[in-house]
Design a protein around this motif. Structure first.
Motif, PDB file in Angstrom:
ATOM      1  N   VAL A  27     -77.625 -30.687  21.684  1.00 34.60           N
ATOM      2  CA  VAL A  27     -77.220 -32.056  21.383  1.00 34.60           C
ATOM      3  C   VAL A  27     -76.000 -32.011  20.467  1.00 34.60           C
ATOM      4  O   VAL A  27     -76.021 -31.294  19.457  1.00 34.60           O
ATOM      5  CB  VAL A  27     -78.410 -32.795  20.702  1.00 34.60           C
ATOM      6  N   ALA A  28     -74.930 -32.736  20.829  1.00 34.43           N
ATOM      7  CA  ALA A  28     -73.734 -32.815  19.980  1.00 34.43           C
ATOM      8  C   ALA A  28     -73.662 -34.217  19.399  1.00 34.43           C
ATOM      9  O   ALA A  28     -73.836 -35.205  20.128  1.00 34.43           O
ATOM     10  CB  ALA A  28     -72.485 -32.524  20.813  1.00 34.43           C
ATOM     11  N   LEU A  29     -73.407 -34.318  18.090  1.00 33.66           N
ATOM     12  CA  LEU A  29     -73.541 -35.602  17.391  1.00 33.66           C
ATOM     13  C   LEU A  29     -72.376 -35.914  16.466  1.00 33.66           C
ATOM     14  O   LEU A  29     -71.809 -35.002  15.842  1.00 33.66           O
ATOM     15  CB  LEU A  29     -74.798 -35.552  16.512  1.00 33.66           C
ATOM     16  N   TYR A  53     -74.903 -39.887  25.929  1.00 30.18           N
ATOM     17  CA  TYR A  53     -74.441 -39.438  27.235  1.00 30.18           C
ATOM     18  C   TYR A  53     -75.252 -38.206  27.647  1.00 30.18           C
ATOM     19  O   TYR A  53     -75.369 -37.244  26.872  1.00 30.18           O
ATOM     20  CB  TYR A  53     -72.948 -39.083  27.163  1.00 30.18           C
ATOM     21  N   SER A  54     -75.843 -38.241  28.844  1.00 31.01           N
ATOM     22  CA  SER A  54     -76.532 -37.058  29.367  1.00 31.01           C
ATOM     23  C   SER A  54     -75.608 -36.339  30.339  1.00 31.01           C
ATOM     24  O   SER A  54     -75.267 -36.883  31.397  1.00 31.01           O
ATOM     25  CB  SER A  54     -77.817 -37.456  30.102  1.00 31.01           C
ATOM     26  N   GLY A  73     -78.081 -44.029  10.615  1.00 36.61           N
ATOM     27  CA  GLY A  73     -77.029 -44.964  11.000  1.00 36.61           C
ATOM     28  C   GLY A  73     -76.715 -44.823  12.484  1.00 36.61           C
ATOM     29  O   GLY A  73     -77.435 -44.150  13.225  1.00 36.61           O
ATOM     30  N   GLY A  74     -75.634 -45.461  12.922  1.00 38.91           N
ATOM     31  CA  GLY A  74     -75.233 -45.351  14.330  1.00 38.91           C
ATOM     32  C   GLY A  74     -74.648 -43.972  14.620  1.00 38.91           C
ATOM     33  O   GLY A  74     -74.246 -43.251  13.703  1.00 38.91           O
ATOM     34  N   PHE A  75     -74.626 -43.599  15.915  1.00 33.52           N
ATOM     35  CA  PHE A  75     -74.117 -42.264  16.269  1.00 33.52           C
ATOM     36  C   PHE A  75     -73.694 -42.214  17.727  1.00 33.52           C
ATOM     37  O   PHE A  75     -74.147 -43.015  18.552  1.00 33.52           O
ATOM     38  CB  PHE A  75     -75.181 -41.186  16.010  1.00 33.52           C
ATOM     39  N   ASP A  76     -72.824 -41.252  18.031  1.00 32.47           N
ATOM     40  CA  ASP A  76     -72.496 -40.881  19.409  1.00 32.47           C
ATOM     41  C   ASP A  76     -73.169 -39.541  19.675  1.00 32.47           C
ATOM     42  O   ASP A  76     -73.141 -38.651  18.805  1.00 32.47           O
ATOM     43  CB  ASP A  76     -70.975 -40.723  19.586  1.00 32.47           C
ATOM     44  N   MET A  77     -73.734 -39.388  20.858  1.00 34.70           N
ATOM     45  CA  MET A  77     -74.501 -38.168  21.132  1.00 34.70           C
ATOM     46  C   MET A  77     -74.337 -37.742  22.591  1.00 34.70           C
ATOM     47  O   MET A  77     -74.465 -38.564  23.502  1.00 34.70           O
ATOM     48  CB  MET A  77     -75.983 -38.432  20.838  1.00 34.70           C
ATOM     49  N   ALA A  78     -74.047 -36.460  22.795  1.00 33.05           N
ATOM     50  CA  ALA A  78     -74.061 -35.891  24.152  1.00 33.05           C
ATOM     51  C   ALA A  78     -75.209 -34.896  24.235  1.00 33.05           C
ATOM     52  O   ALA A  78     -75.499 -34.185  23.263  1.00 33.05           O
ATOM     53  CB  ALA A  78     -72.737 -35.200  24.452  1.00 33.05           C
ATOM     54  N   ILE A  79     -75.891 -34.863  25.388  1.00 25.42           N
ATOM     55  CA  ILE A  79     -77.042 -33.976  25.587  1.00 25.42           C
ATOM     56  C   ILE A  79     -76.788 -33.122  26.813  1.00 25.42           C
ATOM     57  O   ILE A  79     -76.357 -33.635  27.852  1.00 25.42           O
ATOM     58  CB  ILE A  79     -78.337 -34.786  25.835  1.00 25.42           C
ATOM     59  N   TRP A  80     -77.070 -31.829  26.691  1.00 25.25           N
ATOM     60  CA  TRP A  80     -76.988 -30.954  27.859  1.00 25.25           C
ATOM     61  C   TRP A  80     -78.057 -29.871  27.747  1.00 25.25           C
ATOM     62  O   TRP A  80     -78.316 -29.365  26.653  1.00 25.25           O
ATOM     63  CB  TRP A  80     -75.606 -30.283  27.954  1.00 25.25           C
ATOM     64  N   GLY A  81     -78.694 -29.537  28.864  1.00 25.77           N
ATOM     65  CA  GLY A  81     -79.706 -28.489  28.811  1.00 25.77           C
ATOM     66  C   GLY A  81     -79.604 -27.569  30.017  1.00 25.77           C
ATOM     67  O   GLY A  81     -79.106 -27.981  31.072  1.00 25.77           O
ATOM     68  N   GLU A 123     -86.600 -33.946  22.622  1.00 28.24           N
ATOM     69  CA  GLU A 123     -87.047 -34.660  21.412  1.00 28.24           C
ATOM     70  C   GLU A 123     -86.695 -33.879  20.150  1.00 28.24           C
ATOM     71  O   GLU A 123     -86.141 -34.422  19.190  1.00 28.24           O
ATOM     72  CB  GLU A 123     -88.575 -34.857  21.453  1.00 28.24           C
ATOM     73  N   VAL A 124     -87.017 -32.590  20.170  1.00 25.97           N
ATOM     74  CA  VAL A 124     -86.822 -31.799  18.948  1.00 25.97           C
ATOM     75  C   VAL A 124     -85.334 -31.603  18.667  1.00 25.97           C
ATOM     76  O   VAL A 124     -84.891 -31.686  17.512  1.00 25.97           O
ATOM     77  CB  VAL A 124     -87.566 -30.444  19.060  1.00 25.97           C
ATOM     78  N   SER A 125     -84.558 -31.379  19.707  1.00 26.64           N
ATOM     79  CA  SER A 125     -83.130 -31.185  19.488  1.00 26.64           C
ATOM     80  C   SER A 125     -82.501 -32.458  18.903  1.00 26.64           C
ATOM     81  O   SER A 125     -81.696 -32.400  17.964  1.00 26.64           O
ATOM     82  CB  SER A 125     -82.487 -30.821  20.832  1.00 26.64           C
ATOM     83  N   VAL A 126     -82.906 -33.615  19.424  1.00 29.11           N
ATOM     84  CA  VAL A 126     -82.385 -34.895  18.919  1.00 29.11           C
ATOM     85  C   VAL A 126     -82.863 -35.128  17.476  1.00 29.11           C
ATOM     86  O   VAL A 126     -82.073 -35.483  16.592  1.00 29.11           O
ATOM     87  CB  VAL A 126     -82.839 -36.063  19.833  1.00 29.11           C
TER      88      VAL A 126
END
Ligand code: GLA
Length: 385
Positions: free
Chosen positions: A54-56, A67-68, A107-115, A130-133
């Protein structure tokens, strides 16, 4: 390319600029102790080298943009009121975590997820997300959450927001797994121990390719049957709190209180707990042959008593057992399709892959995916702020 680099690129493409941090949490394979966690019993999983990154980056407002990269989909919501949206089911996991974090620091955030894990195949990609987030958000906003609390928070996210009544095993090992070690966990008090696994064996996962769609309703039904067993055994043993408290001797003495299939379900749980305790001893002594025999027994019990196996999983176990150098094999995770876990001597792994892959495809027409897993660490930051 490394997972951290891939998720960083996905973040750049989706939002522009750089993330502030990247977190990672692994999938898991359970070596033994199936359907025991929600009975307050014992489990022995490992974290594997398939993971979710997860990138935040923080935002000035209270919006979350997610974004997934696996699904190529976006979603956006308010961090104070995440709601389900059936058009983006994968987003239930990050939303569930946000709704459980409930901290004024969030607070608010932008997040990309990749697995790089097969999704919904029984390696617990859901717990890894869940845990990564949770790990990433807690780090980004400076929240103090220890490992056990983090695992419990993610389990609550799944129970309450996603709506699956899972136990604690998957989230716990995704947080607290350790490279080269199995994690023995007492699911009642969450006391745990890391036990080294010999370098001479590989943990090999076979993906049956059979979908687990039935899994959540049948899973919840099994849970309810275990609770029913506890209510009935209480007539004789009023002090018990869960099937974990019933010894094999007590089970044999009071099984007449249990109509079928409740009796068979309870028998699986009672003896599976004993198998985990014996496996722990065998693992500590380095007796992997003995350990493997208990894996086969566990599979038989899951098939006959708990009734969560199926023809493909049984075939995989049977094929695995005919390869010299396979020490043990069983279905892993909830069952109803998904994967088997195999303990294989390192020098036999190639033969195993060739033989089981060829025979499985010949008999079922399904192409077998085999993952030779490295036993890995639990959640960590790949990059900090
Ligand atoms: C799923 C659940 C776990 C556990 C296993 C069965 O993976 O998420 O909590 O109950 O099934 O052992």
């Amino acid at each position: 390319m490394e997972g951290a680099e891939l998720v960083r690129e996905a973040f750049r493409d989706a939002f522009g600029g750089e993330p502030e941090l990247i977190s990672r949490a692994p999938g898991r394979v359970n070596l033994i102790g199936e359907h025991t966690d929600y009975n307050e019993g014992f489990v022995l999983p490992v974290a594997v080298d398939r993971a979710v990154w997860v990138a935040l980056r923080r935002r000035e407002d209270r919006r979350a943009r997610v974004y997934s990269a696996n699904f190529g989909q976006w979603t956006e919501f308010d961090v104070d009121s995440p709601r389900k949206d059936p058009s983006v089911p994968w987003a239930d996991y990050p939303k569930g975590v946000v709704s459980e974090l409930r901290s004024s620091k969030l607070g608010g955030f932008d997040m990309a997820i990749w697995g790089d894990m097969p999704l919904g195949a029984g390696l617990s990609s859901s717990a890894a997300i869940e845990v990564s987030v949770a790990f990433g958000l807690a780090s980004l906003f400076g929240m103090e959450v220890n490992g056990k609390e983090m695992a419990l928070l993610c389990q609550r996210a799944e129970n309450r927001f996603v709506g699956v009544q899972c136990g604690i095993m998957d989230q716990f090992v995704a947080v607290l797994g350790k490279r080269g070690h199995a994690l023995f966990l007492d699911c009642r008090d969450l006391v745990y121990e890391h036990v080294p696994i010999s370098e001479g064996v590989s943990v090999v996962v076979c993906n049956s390719g059979v979908s687990r769609e039935l899994a959540s309703s049948a899973y919840n039904e099994r849970r309810a049957q275990c609770e029913e067993a506890v209510r009935r055994v209480r007539e004789a043993l009023p002090e018990i709190g869960a099937l974990r408290d019933v010894s094999p001797e007590e089970f044999e003495a009071y099984k007449h209180l249990l109509p079928e299939p409740i009796g068979r379900r309870a028998r699986h749980v009672v003896y599976e707990n004993m198998r985990v305790l014996s496996s722990l001893e065998l693992l500590r002594r380095g007796d992997l042959k003995g350990f493997g025999r208990l894996m086969y027994e566990s599979h038989r019990s899951l098939k006959e008593d708990y009734e969560v196996s199926g023809p493909e999983l049984d075939l995989l176990v049977e094929l695995a057992s005919s390869v010299e150098g396979t020490l043990g094999a069983r279905l892993t995770g909830a069952g109803f399709g998904g994967c088997t876990v195999n303990l294989v001597e390192r020098e036999a792994v190639r033969t195993f892959e060739e033989f089981v892959g060829r025979e499985y495809e010949a008999r079922t027409g399904i192409r077998l995916e085999v993952y030779v897993c490295e036993v890995s660490d639990g959640a960590k930051l790949e990059e900090g702020i």
